[in-house]
Design an enzyme around this catalytic site. Sequence first.
Site, short mmCIF file in Angstrom:
data_model
loop_
_atom_site.label_atom_id
_atom_site.label_comp_id
_atom_site.label_asym_id
_atom_site.label_seq_id
_atom_site.Cartn_x
_atom_site.Cartn_y
_atom_site.Cartn_z
N TYR A 270 -12.01 42.31 -37.96
CA TYR A 270 -13.44 42.29 -38.27
C TYR A 270 -14.27 42.70 -37.06
CZ TYR A 270 -13.64 37.86 -35.72
OH TYR A 270 -13.56 36.90 -34.74
N PHE A 280 -21.60 40.84 -31.75
CA PHE A 280 -21.46 39.52 -31.14
C PHE A 280 -20.02 39.01 -31.16
CE2 PHE A 280 -22.60 38.87 -35.58
CZ PHE A 280 -21.64 37.98 -36.00
N ASP A 281 -19.15 39.63 -31.96
CA ASP A 281 -17.77 39.16 -32.03
C ASP A 281 -16.93 40.21 -32.75
OD1 ASP A 281 -15.56 37.59 -31.80
OD2 ASP A 281 -16.07 36.20 -33.41
N ILE A 299 -17.17 30.35 -41.99
CA ILE A 299 -18.50 30.20 -42.58
C ILE A 299 -18.44 30.48 -44.08
CG2 ILE A 299 -19.75 30.71 -40.46
CD1 ILE A 299 -20.11 33.56 -41.42
N TYR A 325 -24.80 30.45 -40.07
CA TYR A 325 -24.98 29.33 -39.14
C TYR A 325 -26.35 28.67 -39.29
CZ TYR A 325 -20.70 31.03 -37.05
OH TYR A 325 -19.39 31.42 -36.84
N PHE A 341 -20.74 41.79 -41.29
CA PHE A 341 -19.33 41.87 -40.89
C PHE A 341 -18.66 43.05 -41.60
CE2 PHE A 341 -20.29 37.44 -40.04
CZ PHE A 341 -19.64 37.22 -38.83
#
Length: 349
Positions: A270, A280-281, A299, A325, A341
């Site tokens: 991902y 961010f990731d 999540i 979040y 994502f």
Amino acid sequence: MSVELDVWSVVVPGGGETFVAPAVDVRVTNISFGEELADANGRSVVKLAYKALTAPDSDDEEEEEDKDEDEDIKLVTTVLTALTAGKIEQSTLNVVLLEEREYILTNTGKNTVYLTGNYIEQPDQPPFGDDSDLDSDEEAYNLQDVSSDVEMDPEDLVGLELDSDASRFGEVDEEPPAKSSKRPRDTDEAPEAKAKEGKDKKNKKLKAEDGKAVPAGGDKKEKKEVKKEDKKKGKDTPAVTELPNGLKFQDVKIGDGPEAKKGSRVGMRYIGKFLNGQGFDKNVKGKPFTFKVGKGEVIKGWDLGIPGMRVGGERILTIPPALAYGAKGVDGIPPNSTLKFEVKLLEVK
């Protein structure tokens, strides 16, 4: 984010000490007197002694370790709170006692003190907070840099504007400008227009080998064919599905392997981004990110957006804050953030 497991408590008698070495991490949240007071006007200072985490000052680590075995361990002492009977009999805390570390709690007063908190678990790999795969802060999250993982053809990205609604995920044919009924003056005509006009006149005068005139207007036919091809490409753009809860997903590539269902353990690649395109990731190499679908290990947007995918498939998830979040956010993700994502399903167990 840490997960609260169960209630934790310990009692420190008046004028005594209590040794604590928790089996798992503990967060201490409250400290107070009990129902009965041995000293109705007494004051109790509760202290915490622990061994500080320090690195050796010299390179002779072995010598330092030998000395530590012979000498008594020096503890660092701090004050957690001070309670006074009849005035301040309870205080809130936010102190974490780490797993298998040794602590000593001391009560200087005569009244018994009660400490309360929770056992907590801090996951080794949070759903989207692990930045171990990030090589640097300046690394760009471009799909073309991710070898074969979650790659998309540039043509497939046409119309994927993140800040627009689902009705804008498609190509719009631009209408040609209306022609003016007035004839421009010779001085207003651009040189290119004059050259084109001359070329069109020349084409009208061309004749084939049999002596018949060659019909003009071939360019118009080509333009119509190009327009038809553009419309055909627009139909091939993957549709965006929006659920009532605000989750959007788009199947960029349909897989042909086993299907991910609720309860399946899946392995994923991902790339996580904000709507402004900032990453961010990500997990694009090495060990895939694995979790059990529908069990709350990730999540909510992932638990709802992954089912239905097949191994080899690629999907784009646009997740609203309520399914990510929320209003609190987490480290690295601001509150009320909508997340995007780009995911690829590698395996289903």
